[in-house]
Design an enzyme around this catalytic site. Structure first.
Site, PDB file in Angstrom:
ATOM      1  N   ARG A  14       0.985  -1.106  -0.064  1.00 41.99           N
ATOM      2  CA  ARG A  14      -0.151   0.037   0.007  1.00 41.99           C
ATOM      3  C   ARG A  14       0.834   1.174   0.061  1.00 41.99           C
ATOM      4  O   ARG A  14       1.831   1.556   0.864  1.00 41.99           O
ATOM      5  CB  ARG A  14      -1.010  -0.140   1.287  1.00 41.99           C
ATOM      6  CG  ARG A  14      -2.292   0.773   1.153  1.00 41.99           C
ATOM      7  CD  ARG A  14      -3.190   0.498   2.336  1.00 41.99           C
ATOM      8  NE  ARG A  14      -3.585  -0.798   2.332  1.00 41.99           N
ATOM      9  CZ  ARG A  14      -4.703  -1.139   3.211  1.00 41.99           C
ATOM     10  NH1 ARG A  14      -5.338  -0.244   3.747  1.00 41.99           N
ATOM     11  NH2 ARG A  14      -4.832  -2.542   3.259  1.00 41.99           N
ATOM     12  N   SER A  99      -8.429  -0.131   0.204  1.00 36.76           N
ATOM     13  CA  SER A  99      -9.410  -0.288   1.241  1.00 36.76           C
ATOM     14  C   SER A  99     -10.123   0.966   1.738  1.00 36.76           C
ATOM     15  O   SER A  99     -10.720   1.670   0.979  1.00 36.76           O
ATOM     16  CB  SER A  99      -8.713  -1.130   2.383  1.00 36.76           C
ATOM     17  OG  SER A  99      -9.843  -1.204   3.408  1.00 36.76           O
ATOM     18  N   HIS A 100      -9.734   1.558   3.007  1.00 35.38           N
ATOM     19  CA  HIS A 100     -10.149   2.654   3.546  1.00 35.38           C
ATOM     20  C   HIS A 100      -9.554   4.013   3.450  1.00 35.38           C
ATOM     21  O   HIS A 100      -9.758   4.955   3.842  1.00 35.38           O
ATOM     22  CB  HIS A 100     -10.607   2.442   4.830  1.00 35.38           C
ATOM     23  CG  HIS A 100      -9.406   2.402   5.667  1.00 35.38           C
ATOM     24  ND1 HIS A 100      -8.817   1.055   5.866  1.00 35.38           N
ATOM     25  CD2 HIS A 100      -8.652   3.207   6.660  1.00 35.38           C
ATOM     26  CE1 HIS A 100      -7.814   1.038   6.555  1.00 35.38           C
ATOM     27  NE2 HIS A 100      -7.574   2.232   6.906  1.00 35.38           N
ATOM     28  N   LYS A 109      -4.079  -6.611  -2.099  1.00 35.48           N
ATOM     29  CA  LYS A 109      -3.847  -7.470  -1.294  1.00 35.48           C
ATOM     30  C   LYS A 109      -3.911  -8.902  -2.041  1.00 35.48           C
ATOM     31  O   LYS A 109      -4.467  -9.200  -3.094  1.00 35.48           O
ATOM     32  CB  LYS A 109      -5.304  -7.533  -0.762  1.00 35.48           C
ATOM     33  CG  LYS A 109      -5.445  -6.397  -0.033  1.00 35.48           C
ATOM     34  CD  LYS A 109      -7.042  -6.358   0.715  1.00 35.48           C
ATOM     35  CE  LYS A 109      -6.882  -5.085   1.910  1.00 35.48           C
ATOM     36  NZ  LYS A 109      -8.427  -5.019   2.543  1.00 35.48           N
ATOM     37  N   ASP A 245     -16.701  -0.612   4.280  1.00 35.43           N
ATOM     38  CA  ASP A 245     -15.364   0.288   3.702  1.00 35.43           C
ATOM     39  C   ASP A 245     -15.018   0.106   2.342  1.00 35.43           C
ATOM     40  O   ASP A 245     -16.085  -0.366   1.326  1.00 35.43           O
ATOM     41  CB  ASP A 245     -13.922  -0.376   4.536  1.00 35.43           C
ATOM     42  CG  ASP A 245     -13.741  -1.618   4.199  1.00 35.43           C
ATOM     43  OD1 ASP A 245     -14.548  -2.405   3.551  1.00 35.43           O
ATOM     44  OD2 ASP A 245     -12.701  -2.201   4.657  1.00 35.43           O
ATOM     45  N   ASP A 247     -13.367  -1.326   0.090  1.00 34.61           N
ATOM     46  CA  ASP A 247     -13.212  -2.489  -0.751  1.00 34.61           C
ATOM     47  C   ASP A 247     -14.241  -3.548  -0.184  1.00 34.61           C
ATOM     48  O   ASP A 247     -14.401  -4.843  -0.774  1.00 34.61           O
ATOM     49  CB  ASP A 247     -11.969  -3.323  -0.780  1.00 34.61           C
ATOM     50  CG  ASP A 247     -11.371  -3.722   0.774  1.00 34.61           C
ATOM     51  OD1 ASP A 247     -11.796  -2.841   1.801  1.00 34.61           O
ATOM     52  OD2 ASP A 247     -10.490  -4.178   0.839  1.00 34.61           O
ATOM     53  N   ASP A 249     -14.806  -5.384   2.409  1.00 37.21           N
ATOM     54  CA  ASP A 249     -14.431  -6.634   3.117  1.00 37.21           C
ATOM     55  C   ASP A 249     -14.661  -6.222   4.529  1.00 37.21           C
ATOM     56  O   ASP A 249     -14.793  -7.227   5.587  1.00 37.21           O
ATOM     57  CB  ASP A 249     -13.237  -7.049   3.129  1.00 37.21           C
ATOM     58  CG  ASP A 249     -11.955  -6.057   3.473  1.00 37.21           C
ATOM     59  OD1 ASP A 249     -12.388  -4.815   3.986  1.00 37.21           O
ATOM     60  OD2 ASP A 249     -10.743  -6.573   3.449  1.00 37.21           O
ATOM     61  N   ARG A 250     -15.318  -5.111   5.189  1.00 35.72           N
ATOM     62  CA  ARG A 250     -15.702  -4.929   6.546  1.00 35.72           C
ATOM     63  C   ARG A 250     -17.005  -4.234   6.452  1.00 35.72           C
ATOM     64  O   ARG A 250     -17.330  -3.478   5.522  1.00 35.72           O
ATOM     65  CB  ARG A 250     -14.772  -3.740   7.114  1.00 35.72           C
ATOM     66  CG  ARG A 250     -13.387  -4.481   7.669  1.00 35.72           C
ATOM     67  CD  ARG A 250     -12.537  -3.412   8.391  1.00 35.72           C
ATOM     68  NE  ARG A 250     -12.273  -2.267   7.660  1.00 35.72           N
ATOM     69  CZ  ARG A 250     -11.943  -0.994   8.181  1.00 35.72           C
ATOM     70  NH1 ARG A 250     -12.368  -0.990   9.516  1.00 35.72           N
ATOM     71  NH2 ARG A 250     -11.655  -0.036   7.577  1.00 35.72           N
ATOM     72  N   HIS A 332     -13.857  -7.145  10.972  1.00 37.49           N
ATOM     73  CA  HIS A 332     -13.336  -8.127   9.713  1.00 37.49           C
ATOM     74  C   HIS A 332     -14.032  -9.472  10.537  1.00 37.49           C
ATOM     75  O   HIS A 332     -13.834  -9.662  11.559  1.00 37.49           O
ATOM     76  CB  HIS A 332     -11.921  -8.410   9.648  1.00 37.49           C
ATOM     77  CG  HIS A 332     -11.251  -7.322   9.024  1.00 37.49           C
ATOM     78  ND1 HIS A 332     -11.360  -7.259   7.573  1.00 37.49           N
ATOM     79  CD2 HIS A 332     -10.542  -6.155   9.219  1.00 37.49           C
ATOM     80  CE1 HIS A 332     -10.757  -6.075   7.225  1.00 37.49           C
ATOM     81  NE2 HIS A 332     -10.251  -5.557   8.024  1.00 37.49           N
TER      82      HIS A 332
END
Length: 459
Positions: A14, A99-100, A109, A245, A247, A249-250, A332
């Protein structure tokens, strides 16, 4: 020139685009990843809606195919859709997302076939080494020449949506009004596909895919980013609010009174559902989830297993123990039947099923899972993390009835309270989480530890 040293983190890659992460570096990462994976037949690639993601994903694919490996390009996707593709196709994967993080960030990822995690010990360290060697000219000239791989484009959104709906049965629930804040992130694509045909009246917010995040950061762990959703829940009288978020995933939950729900309560709720399906199973929780989580797992006949923070640790322990589910304080949620990967939407479906299978409002349903007063995560900038941690440890080590462990940072426990203090991996910050039997005790504990951390209280 972009610098590999700055972008390889504990669990992913990242950095700011193009200063830290550019197309040339990402192409080199694609080439090296093929070597780390011992030249698989193909790598599946997905990307989020960030402005730089198409260029970075294309550069990675070029690097992969240059080493004779094919690419399955699934296009725009959430991170858990990429995990689905990796499991469904039994291929390693790369998801292009930050992500965020703010709009100028990009990232990758990575996973092995079957959505197995890639962290420092399982491939990232070697990947970084190979990239650095290549950029220094220590490899490449004498590499074997191989025929280029090909790129195949596949749309797996409907297959992903069907798979999630097959894991949680919502066909018999009462009709629910569900407000969803996608934060202009990938949930704007995946939520409509997954909710299609379900007894849900969807109230969408910020579903337009926009990597500039024009409304608010796509980071639901920050209370300021939940304000719009909370107002919408009140406005429409929603049964529940869901925030994702960038992407997706949360997933963060808001109850019908527009109050934020602790991810620990959602962890306990889903754990109870999974234990009803598989009595006696192990359930993983990280050491920052509420003390209520292991208590409730025990009460429902399960085996709570405590683990340090981080998806690579959680997934490895799930594999070792055969755990049916795992949850973290950061929202998560991991599912054995989803290749032990985390999925915000799958957690949302479990929560909707639990709510819709009975007649109580969400706040009443969750009362038994929310037993203690918690501080939430509080960050403090410090000059010397190690010295500050040592000062806090010394202040509590000799107190009667107190135990100290250092599985992940510093955890100090008492019968009536506990706290964890952890250093950030990427910045000079210590993160405090505290919990107690009541609000007053928690606040006293929180303020005492913060005073030690910030130098306003002597040890």
């Amino acid at each position: 020139m972009s610098d590999p040293e700055k972008i390889f983190k504990a669990y992913d890659i990242r950095g700011v685009v193009p200063d830290d992460l550019d197309a040339d570096l990402v192409r080199a990462i694609g080439e090296a990843y093929v070597e780390v994976l011992d030249r698989p037949a193909a790598v599946v690639v997905g990307r989020d809606m960030r402005v730089a993601s198409p260029e970075l994903a294309e550069a990675f694919a070029a690097g992969v195919t240059s080493r004779g490996c094919d690419v399955v390009d699934i296009g725009l996707a959430s991170t858990d859709e990429l995990y689905f593709a990796s499991g469904h196709l039994d291929l390693p994967g790369a998801m292009f997302t930050a992500s965020h993080n703010p709009p100028d960030y990009g990232g990758i990822k990575l996973c092995r076939a079957g959505a197995a995690p890639v962290g420092q010990e399982t491939g990232l360290a070697r990947l970084r080494s190979l990239v650095e060697q290549g950029r220094q000219g220590h490899q490449g000239a004498d590499r074997d020449v191989v025929p280029a791989g090909k790129v195949e484009r596949r749309d797996l959104l409907s297959a992903y949506a069907g798979h999630l709906r097959g894991l949680v049965d919502l066909s018999g629930i009462r009709r629910l009004t569900v407000a969803v804040d996608a934060g202009n992130g990938m949930a704007g694509l995946t939520v409509p596909a997954v909710f299609e045909g379900l007894p849900i009246d969807l109230v969408p917010m910020y579903f337009e895919l926009d990597g500039t995040f024009p409304n608010h950061e796509a980071n639901p762990i920050e209370p300021a980013n939940l304000v719009d959703l909370q107002a919408k829940v009140r406005e429409v009288g929603a049964d529940i609010g869901l925030a994702f978020d960038g992407d997706a995933d949360r997933c963060w939950v808001i109850d019908e009174n527009a109050r934020s729900v602790s991810p620990s309560a959602i962890t306990a709720l889903i754990a109870v559902r999974e234990l009803a399906r598989e009595p006696g199973a192990a359930v993983i929780h990280n050491l920052i989830t509420s003390r209520a989580v292991p208590q409730i797992i025990h009460e429902h006949g399960g085996r709570p297993v405590r683990e340090r923070v981080g998806h690579s640790f959680i997934k490895a322990t799930m594999a070792r123990t055969g755990a049916v589910f795992g949850g973290e304080h950061s929202a998560h949620f991991y599912f054995r039947d989803f290749w032990r990967a985390d999925s915000g939407l799958l957690a949302a479906l479990h929560t909707l099923a639990a709510l819709g299978e009975q007649d109580q409002p969400l706040s009443k349903l969750l009362e038994e899972y929310d037993r203690y007063a918690a501080s939430g995560e509080i960050n403090s900038r410090v000059d010397d993390q190690a010295a500050t941690m040592a000062r806090v440890k010394a202040a509590y080590a000799d107190r009667v009835g107190v135990t100290v462990d250092e599985l992940d940072g510093l955890t100090v426990e008492h019968a009536d309270w506990w706290f964890n203090l952890r250093p950030s991996n990427t910045e000079p910050v210590l993160r405090l989480n505290a919990e107690a039997a009541d609000q007053a005790t928690m606040e006293r504990l929180r303020d005492e530890v913060l005073g030690l951390v910030r130098g306003t209280v002597n040890a």
